[in-house]
Design an enzyme around this catalytic site. Structure first.
Site, PDB file in Angstrom:
ATOM      1  N   CYS B  81       0.815  -1.212   0.000  1.00 34.84           N
ATOM      2  CA  CYS B  81       0.000   0.000   0.000  1.00 34.84           C
ATOM      3  C   CYS B  81       0.852   1.267   0.000  1.00 34.84           C
ATOM      4  O   CYS B  81       0.334   2.358  -0.235  1.00 34.84           O
ATOM      5  CB  CYS B  81      -0.927  -0.008   1.201  1.00 34.84           C
ATOM      6  N   HIS B 325      -9.124   2.853  -2.695  1.00 38.29           N
ATOM      7  CA  HIS B 325      -7.753   2.411  -2.423  1.00 38.29           C
ATOM      8  C   HIS B 325      -7.226   1.480  -3.522  1.00 38.29           C
ATOM      9  O   HIS B 325      -7.013   0.286  -3.281  1.00 38.29           O
ATOM     10  CB  HIS B 325      -7.724   1.715  -1.046  1.00 38.29           C
TER      11      HIS B 325
END
Lengths: 382, 382
Positions: B81, B325
């Site tokens: 991430c 995301h």
């Protein structure tokens, strides 16, 4: 921009071939070898750069944790077959700029788990239409053979040379030499290429510890001569039509960039590790590197120039055709080979007086361009 | 080492959500937006760094070729991430050190093609035993709630806040606000976390153009104020047992490093974009960043401190819970948000007088450690 005062103070690699452990274990094993070779404490490592293609999310951090480097800044670098070289180049600039003093670099891959050839990406429409790596190299082989009168037997000579070299490398995936006849009677893969014209799938890990000048004297005491990363070039492929299909524009550009601030020239090069993923790839790369005139690689091959013992050995390690090609590990393993050669640790394949060397990796498919990524590194003995 | 004179002179992102084109197309689209925003010629770009997790081999080079940047040095950076943030940090050091003058950075991901949750790696034995991301965050939620008396309703307030912010962001995947009751009645995922405590899967691309000081004046004329990358910290997680499970050691270390040479302090921060992959993640990260005392996040949440309009807005863009995301895109999109805020282009969610901001991303699972990778960037208006 020049790379200043970056040295390879430790190195190590696993044997290449089939391994029954995860790829991250192979990467960690290589780091531990390189750390032992460097004689540094693990706490002295400022950062970790890890090159791999198929290791998965944060594989580099898993490698680091297994190796005893949990907590340090870690970056996973992917550039297909140039992943390991790209990791080294990014790490070298990190040291040269003063950001870090010591960086561990690791390349690893586990390919024997996957069946068949490497699949093209979903949006690689050229690959999806059939222009996969063996097909692309086969077309280039035909072009080259037509242009320069190269024969099928000539091409087989590349494999014979590199398998002869690899037979002197105890870490090679294929430790046995082959004959011209072995190559010419191996099964067809993509005409004119046969099985022994193609590098194998394999697993492996390789690692180098890069450090700034303040570590040089201790490294010299330990190893004799070490590798200075004197220059590097990294490029992606230009758009089709901007280059000749008979000459590697991407290799040429990376080589020019690598030499531009290195303090040495092509005339100084004593040997090269180049990306012979297929037999035909070696002449393209050697000519792209500027180590001989375009179309003359095979004349020199026949003269023995590229042999260990010749005037400019190419792939003394055995190259991808013999040592093997676990993608992310390959570029790092090339620097390990240079380190062994410079420090006098290359055993039977030792090249006497080697003090300047080139490494070259290239790979990946990008539709509409010459290809993915190419990295060239100029190494000078220090 | 300090990052000197690196500026964000162009930025752009696609809407986050479901897209019917390949991820590389989304990345290329974002680059073209950022290039248009920068008003540079494509020939002025020296290098391309691309953050992604699942794009595949040389996806960054495919993005570059689609965007009109074929041929430039290109590096694919993966750190789960934190991939996009890591790409920005590596690029920023490339400029700060003088290696490059202009670097395009892109982050992208295409997640809606894959079914279900993100699978743990083969050698992530913790993930394989069930400690996948929702489970890990659920366990941390219980710990936090026990330690600090946080209620299930309190937790839902994080989602309500970020969905309220996201409703002011036309590029958000979830453009509609939700109520406490919506969160508390959504289906259970991993007790105590419910569906609306979890960020969505989505697709998207984001890009920023980083440049050296010589481009600053023109960028100021074009945008008013732009973002200076004033400091950055990037770390992997330390070994279990070296940190408290109630405080994010990795976030703390990255923040300390980011501020250390930035010329500003936590007291100067006007807003933050933090990695709220789950509702419980936001308090852990805000406290790890040092924006409030440990265990006090929810007191301030109830006071409205973290709201747009409050004294220290957190995730004005909507954050991962609302904006979405697409892994590689997230960290780059955070810098886009800071650029919009600093230049007065944030529309309804504009924070007046914003001149210092933090971005934070964190992700990836590494058995036996706190986690994969965490990146914190200090942004100062220039």
């Amino acid at each position: 921009m020049s790379i200043d005062d970056v040295y390879v103070i430790g190195w190590g690699m696993t044997p290449f071939g089939r391994h029954e452990v995860p790829g991250t274990t192979l990467g960690a094993k290589a780091i531990r070898m390189a750390m032992e070779s460097s004689a540094l404490e693990y706490s002295e490592v400022d950062a970790l750069y890890v090159g791999h293609v198929y290791g998965g999310m944060v594989a580099g951090e898993r490698v680091g944790a297994l190796a005893g480097l949990a907590g340090v800044p870690t970056v996973n670098v992917e550039n297909a077959c140039a992943s390991g070289s790209s990791a080294i180049i990014e790490a070298a600039y990190g040291i040269s700029s003063g950001r870090y003093d010591v960086v561990a670099v690791c390349g690893f891959e586990k390919l024997t788990d996957s069946g068949g050839m490497l699949a093209p990406a979903d949006d690689d429409y050229e690959g999806r239409l059939g222009l996969v790596f063996p097909g692309w190299h086969a077309m280039r082989a035909r072009l080259y053979m037509d242009a320069f009168g190269t024969t099928r037997e000539d091409l087989a000579g590349v494999t014979v040379k590199n398998r002869t070299h690899g037979a002197m490398n105890p870490l090679a995936q294929f430790p046995n030499p082959v004959t011209l006849d072995d190559v010419l009677t191996s099964r067809e893969i993509a005409t004119p290429l046969r099985l022994l014209d193609c590098c194998p799938r394999g697993d492996g890990g390789a690692s180098v510890i890069l450090a700034s000048k303040k570590y040089l004297e201790a490294a010299r005491r330990r190893h004799g001569s070490v590798v200075k990363i004197a220059g590097a070039g990294l490029f992606s492929g230009r758009t089709d039509g901007t280059y000749s299909p008979l000459f590697e524009d991407i290799t040429h550009r990376a080589t020019e960039a690598a030499f531009s601030t290195s303090g040495v020239t092509r005339d100084d090069v004593k040997f090269a590790e180049v990306h012979d993923c297929f037999s035909i790839a070696e002449p393209f790369r050697v000519e792209g590197l500027g180590l001989c005139e375009q179309g003359t690689y095979f004349d020199h091959l026949k003269d023995g120039k590229w042999n260990v013992g010749g005037s400019l050995p190419v792939n003394p390690s055995g190259g991808l055709l013999s040592k093997g090609h676990p993608l992310g590990a390959t570029g790092v393993a090339q620097i390990c080979e240079v380190a062994w050669q410079f420090s006098g640790g290359a055993g039977e394949r030792q090249i006497d007086g080697a003090d300047v060397a080139l490494t070259h990796t290239r790979g990946g498919s990008v539709p509409g361009t010459e290809g993915g990524s190419c990295a060239v590194i100029v190494c000078v003995s220090a």
